[in-house]
Design a protein around this motif. Structure first.
Motif, mmCIF file in Angstrom:
data_model
loop_
_atom_site.group_PDB
_atom_site.id
_atom_site.type_symbol
_atom_site.label_atom_id
_atom_site.label_comp_id
_atom_site.label_asym_id
_atom_site.label_seq_id
_atom_site.Cartn_x
_atom_site.Cartn_y
_atom_site.Cartn_z
ATOM 1 N N THR A 398 0.831 -1.201 0.000
ATOM 2 C CA THR A 398 0.000 0.000 0.000
ATOM 3 C C THR A 398 0.861 1.245 0.000
ATOM 4 O O THR A 398 2.058 1.201 0.245
ATOM 5 C CB THR A 398 -0.919 0.023 1.233
ATOM 6 N N ARG A 399 0.217 2.373 -0.245
ATOM 7 C CA ARG A 399 0.949 3.637 -0.309
ATOM 8 C C ARG A 399 1.488 4.038 1.063
ATOM 9 O O ARG A 399 0.901 3.731 2.097
ATOM 10 C CB ARG A 399 0.042 4.759 -0.820
ATOM 11 N N THR A 400 2.565 4.765 1.038
ATOM 12 C CA THR A 400 3.114 5.357 2.252
ATOM 13 C C THR A 400 3.076 6.856 2.081
ATOM 14 O O THR A 400 3.851 7.429 1.326
ATOM 15 C CB THR A 400 4.566 4.884 2.496
ATOM 16 N N THR A 401 2.168 7.498 2.758
ATOM 17 C CA THR A 401 1.976 8.929 2.535
ATOM 18 C C THR A 401 2.995 9.773 3.274
ATOM 19 O O THR A 401 3.195 10.927 2.944
ATOM 20 C CB THR A 401 0.567 9.345 2.988
ATOM 21 N N SER A 402 3.630 9.195 4.282
ATOM 22 C CA SER A 402 4.575 9.987 5.064
ATOM 23 C C SER A 402 6.019 9.692 4.684
ATOM 24 O O SER A 402 6.928 9.904 5.466
ATOM 25 C CB SER A 402 4.376 9.697 6.560
ATOM 26 N N ALA A 403 6.230 9.171 3.482
ATOM 27 C CA ALA A 403 7.584 8.827 3.054
ATOM 28 C C ALA A 403 8.416 10.091 2.863
ATOM 29 O O ALA A 403 7.901 11.145 2.536
ATOM 30 C CB ALA A 403 7.533 8.043 1.741
ATOM 31 N N PRO A 404 9.747 9.989 3.038
ATOM 32 C CA PRO A 404 10.596 11.161 2.840
ATOM 33 C C PRO A 404 10.576 11.623 1.396
ATOM 34 O O PRO A 404 10.421 10.830 0.483
ATOM 35 C CB PRO A 404 11.994 10.653 3.234
ATOM 36 N N GLN A 405 10.721 12.918 1.179
ATOM 37 C CA GLN A 405 10.638 13.489 -0.150
ATOM 38 C C GLN A 405 12.009 13.657 -0.807
ATOM 39 O O GLN A 405 12.085 14.002 -1.976
ATOM 40 C CB GLN A 405 9.950 14.865 -0.072
ATOM 41 N N GLY A 406 13.085 13.410 -0.085
ATOM 42 C CA GLY A 406 14.405 13.684 -0.616
ATOM 43 C C GLY A 406 14.728 12.907 -1.878
ATOM 44 O O GLY A 406 15.440 13.384 -2.752
ATOM 45 N N PHE A 407 14.225 11.675 -1.969
ATOM 46 C CA PHE A 407 14.534 10.824 -3.106
ATOM 47 C C PHE A 407 14.057 11.448 -4.405
ATOM 48 O O PHE A 407 14.693 11.321 -5.445
ATOM 49 C CB PHE A 407 13.888 9.459 -2.883
ATOM 50 N N ILE A 488 10.997 -0.153 -6.703
ATOM 51 C CA ILE A 488 9.944 -0.404 -7.698
ATOM 52 C C ILE A 488 8.652 0.283 -7.278
ATOM 53 O O ILE A 488 8.238 0.208 -6.115
ATOM 54 C CB ILE A 488 9.702 -1.915 -7.876
ATOM 55 N N VAL A 489 8.043 0.948 -8.263
ATOM 56 C CA VAL A 489 6.719 1.546 -8.072
ATOM 57 C C VAL A 489 5.769 0.903 -9.093
ATOM 58 O O VAL A 489 6.057 0.893 -10.291
ATOM 59 C CB VAL A 489 6.742 3.074 -8.283
ATOM 60 N N VAL A 490 4.653 0.359 -8.599
ATOM 61 C CA VAL A 490 3.639 -0.237 -9.477
ATOM 62 C C VAL A 490 2.426 0.679 -9.485
ATOM 63 O O VAL A 490 1.841 0.955 -8.431
ATOM 64 C CB VAL A 490 3.243 -1.655 -9.018
ATOM 65 N N ALA A 491 2.034 1.151 -10.665
ATOM 66 C CA ALA A 491 0.885 2.043 -10.801
ATOM 67 C C ALA A 491 -0.333 1.248 -11.268
ATOM 68 O O ALA A 491 -0.251 0.483 -12.230
ATOM 69 C CB ALA A 491 1.191 3.152 -11.809
ATOM 70 N N THR A 492 -1.442 1.429 -10.594
ATOM 71 C CA THR A 492 -2.654 0.677 -10.945
ATOM 72 C C THR A 492 -3.883 1.317 -10.327
ATOM 73 O O THR A 492 -3.791 2.067 -9.359
ATOM 74 C CB THR A 492 -2.553 -0.788 -10.472
ATOM 75 N N GLY A 493 -5.030 0.995 -10.892
ATOM 76 C CA GLY A 493 -6.304 1.363 -10.287
ATOM 77 C C GLY A 493 -6.999 0.160 -9.701
ATOM 78 O O GLY A 493 -8.096 0.259 -9.178
ATOM 79 N N TYR A 494 -6.369 -1.026 -9.817
ATOM 80 C CA TYR A 494 -6.981 -2.277 -9.377
ATOM 81 C C TYR A 494 -6.461 -2.705 -8.014
ATOM 82 O O TYR A 494 -5.264 -2.613 -7.738
ATOM 83 C CB TYR A 494 -6.690 -3.408 -10.363
ATOM 84 N N LEU A 508 1.098 2.820 -6.502
ATOM 85 C CA LEU A 508 0.701 4.177 -6.878
ATOM 86 C C LEU A 508 -0.653 4.098 -7.575
ATOM 87 O O LEU A 508 -0.790 3.436 -8.608
ATOM 88 C CB LEU A 508 1.748 4.795 -7.813
ATOM 89 N N SER A 509 -1.666 4.751 -6.987
ATOM 90 C CA SER A 509 -3.023 4.660 -7.524
ATOM 91 C C SER A 509 -3.206 5.570 -8.729
ATOM 92 O O SER A 509 -2.816 6.737 -8.704
ATOM 93 C CB SER A 509 -4.049 5.029 -6.445
ATOM 94 N N SER A 519 6.008 11.360 -4.310
ATOM 95 C CA SER A 519 5.901 10.691 -3.016
ATOM 96 C C SER A 519 6.133 9.193 -3.159
ATOM 97 O O SER A 519 6.782 8.563 -2.319
ATOM 98 C CB SER A 519 4.518 10.957 -2.415
ATOM 99 N N ALA A 520 5.625 8.594 -4.253
ATOM 100 C CA ALA A 520 5.816 7.160 -4.459
ATOM 101 C C ALA A 520 7.286 6.830 -4.705
ATOM 102 O O ALA A 520 7.804 5.814 -4.221
ATOM 103 C CB ALA A 520 4.962 6.702 -5.641
ATOM 104 N N ILE A 521 7.960 7.671 -5.456
ATOM 105 C CA ILE A 521 9.395 7.452 -5.696
ATOM 106 C C ILE A 521 10.161 7.493 -4.373
ATOM 107 O O ILE A 521 11.003 6.647 -4.085
ATOM 108 C CB ILE A 521 9.940 8.503 -6.685
ATOM 109 N N ALA A 522 9.840 8.481 -3.548
ATOM 110 C CA ALA A 522 10.496 8.582 -2.234
ATOM 111 C C ALA A 522 10.160 7.389 -1.354
ATOM 112 O O ALA A 522 11.022 6.847 -0.648
ATOM 113 C CB ALA A 522 10.062 9.884 -1.553
ATOM 114 N N ALA A 523 8.900 6.951 -1.393
ATOM 115 C CA ALA A 523 8.487 5.816 -0.570
ATOM 116 C C ALA A 523 9.170 4.537 -1.007
ATOM 117 O O ALA A 523 9.532 3.697 -0.174
ATOM 118 C CB ALA A 523 6.971 5.650 -0.655
#
Length: 538
Positions: A398-407, A488-494, A508-509, A519-523
């Motif tokens: 699942t997503r991590t909304t509080s991931a660091p943004q530095g990446f 790895i980031v997987v983008a999907t609506g499913y 990533l939704s 945010s997903a890249i950082a997470a």
């Protein structure tokens, strides 16, 4: 002189007739599964066999001489059904019928009845032969079979519509993704005047409505992402009270009825709030002049054979009841179908109840509707009772909304972007390049593997989940064998992506904006660093 038969012995023909009559009486008296008895021309009982005694409960001396209409229900007697059956049998020779009949003790049974006309040698009516069979169990079995067939048909219909709707939502998501990405890229290049900004914000608002519509379609198709947890239903409902008052208006009175102690339900609380709001708005719309809505809940134990079709277990039943217009049978039958609405043009998408249906099904529960025209509607949602632990049951990925943004804001990365939709792929690459990264595009998982032949060549993989030949999760697994520390980031609506992606893959939704992508890249980097030690430095 010798005479013939002077001793008075019966003739051989008479003897055979008496023997036949005796055998017939023995046969009739030996039948216990059928009520076989005679009626005189006026419909009074003139004979009674043991089968009639067993089925109807009367002894012969209690019923012989009584009119056979007393076996019929009061409703049938009031409209003359007994007399009509005798009249038909008298005129045509036979009548066959089925319906409710009444035993001596007042209980009812479903009977299959045959009445035959009996004539003498001259053709005059002398009475009727009546045969009654108790087919209550056979009727119940037939009804259960029909209900099972209807349930199977409805399940197949909803599954087929769900697959179609899910496919539409996937394609629609890709279109929205391309539009949203393009708008995000245009945002910083727009002239700073009010008119242009207003037009841009209108486009973004339309995009937001499209994304909401897609989420409802995915909900019906049971492909939305859910995060079920133990939910205190009364607390959730009371927490919505201010929003409910604002939404429903002053002419709608909402009351609640909950037990003092109610076990929590296992459901996604955010999606349940949306579902409840949909049900409340539908109830309001069914009462244009105002009215009452009751929200109630209790715990029930579902056993095998329950009308809901749910598995055995304990469920929280949450109901929304209104005293509005109700629904006729033809509307009730289609109420949960997607895009079906009785509201005016532009006043409803027809996906509100479909979304609620999808939430219930995906949560291992069920939606049921009871309604009668002019008498209001009750919609019940059943969700499994939460375990004693009551913790979240969502799976990894699942997503991590509080991931660091530095990446996302660090040194440029070499990113492999994979999507089979050319519009989405081009938009994704443009967004990543606009963020300062170096991007290589691949139109399929096969092309991505070819591009990844040299281990360590890429700093990050961003891939679509639903692709022909190989899913994004399968591609991620294949590339991890070449480079175990690859973010790895997987983008999907499913929601299915959750079941196939490993816990250290960031989801990533779709549709997503620039901020969500960053945010997903950082997470992805943060998750990999926490599981494998130091990875790519920010």
């Amino acid at each position: 002189m010798k005479g013939n038969d002077t001793n008075g012995d019966p003739a051989p023909g008479d003897e055979r007739l008496r023997t036949s009559e005796t055998q017939f009486r023995i046969l009739v008296q030996g039948v216990a599964d059928y009520a076989i008895y005679m009626l005189d021309p006026t419909g009074h009982v003139s004979s009674w066999n043991p089968g009639a005694q067993r089925i109807k409960g009367y002894q012969p001396d209690e019923i012989v001489g009584a009119h056979f209409s007393q076996f019929y229900t009061e409703e049938d007697r009031a409209v003359g059904v007994p007399e009509r059956n005798l009249s038909i049998a008298s005129e045509t020779g036979r009548v066959e019928d089925e319906g409710w009949r009444v035993r001596k003790d007042g209980s009812r049974f479903w009977a299959h009845v045959v009445i035959d006309r009996i004539l003498d040698e001259r053709g005059d009516l002398v009475g009727f032969a009546k045969i009654t069979r108790d087919v209550t169990e056979q009727r119940a079995a037939t009804q259960q079979l029909e209900q099972a067939r209807e349930a199977l048909f409805q399940a197949q219909k909803m599954e087929a519509i769900g697959q179609l709707t899910g496919g539409m939502a996937h394609d629609f998501n890709n279109l929205l993704m391309a539009v949203q990405g393009a708008l995000e890229l245009l945002r910083r290049r727009l002239p700073d005047d009010a008119r242009t900004q207003s037009i841009f914000e209108t486009a973004m608002a339309g995009l937001s409505r499209g994304a909401s519509l897609t989420q409802r379609m995915l909900a019906f198709a049971r492909r939305q992402e859910l995060r079920p947890t133990a939910v205190d239903i009364p607390a959730l409902v009371h927490g919505m009270s201010e929003m409910t008052k604002t939404t429903l208006g002053s002419r709608i009175m909402v009351t609640t009825r909950f037990p003092l102690s109610l076990e929590p339900a296992m459901v996604d609380p955010h999606q349940l709030e949306l579902a409840l709001l949909n049900l409340l708005v539908n109830a309001r719309d069914a009462m244009p002049s105002g009215g009452n809505i009751e929200i109630s809940a209790f715990v029930e134990t579902i056993l095998s054979g329950h009308p809901s079709g749910l598995a055995e277990g304990r469920y929280v039943s949450l109901s929304v009841t209104d005293d509005g217009q109700g629904m006729p049978p033809e509307t009730l039958a289609r109420a949960a179908d997607p895009f079906f609405t009785t509201k005016g043009v532009g006043k409803g998408t027809g996906l509100g109840l479909s979304m609620v249906h999808g939430l219930a099904e995906q949560s291992n529960g069920r939606l049921s509707i009871e309604s009668e025209e002019g008498k209001g509607t009750t919609i019940t949602l059943r969700f499994p009772v939460a375990s004693r632990q009551g913790g979240p049951t969502g799976r990894g990925g699942t997503r991590t909304t509080s991931a660091p943004q530095g990446f996302a804001s660090g040194p440029p990365l070499k990113i492999l972007a994979v999507d089979d939709d050319s519009l989405v792929r081009e938009t994704l690459c443009a967004m990543l390049e606009d963020m300062g990264h170096v991007v290589v595009a691949a139109e399929s998982a096969k092309h991505a593997i070819v591009a990844f032949e040299t281990p360590g060549q890429f700093d990050l993989l961003v891939t679509d989940f639903s692709m022909p030949g190989m899913t994004g999760a399968e591609l991620a697994e294949a590339l991890r064998r070449l480079q175990p520390d690859l973010p790895i980031v997987v983008a999907t609506g499913y929601a299915e992506a959750l079941s196939e992606a490993s816990p250290d893959i960031t989801r990533l939704s779709k549709p997503f904006d620039r901020a969500a992508l960053a945010s997903a890249i950082a997470a992805a980097a943060a998750r990999l660093a926490s599981s494998n030690g130091p990875g790519i430095s920010a």
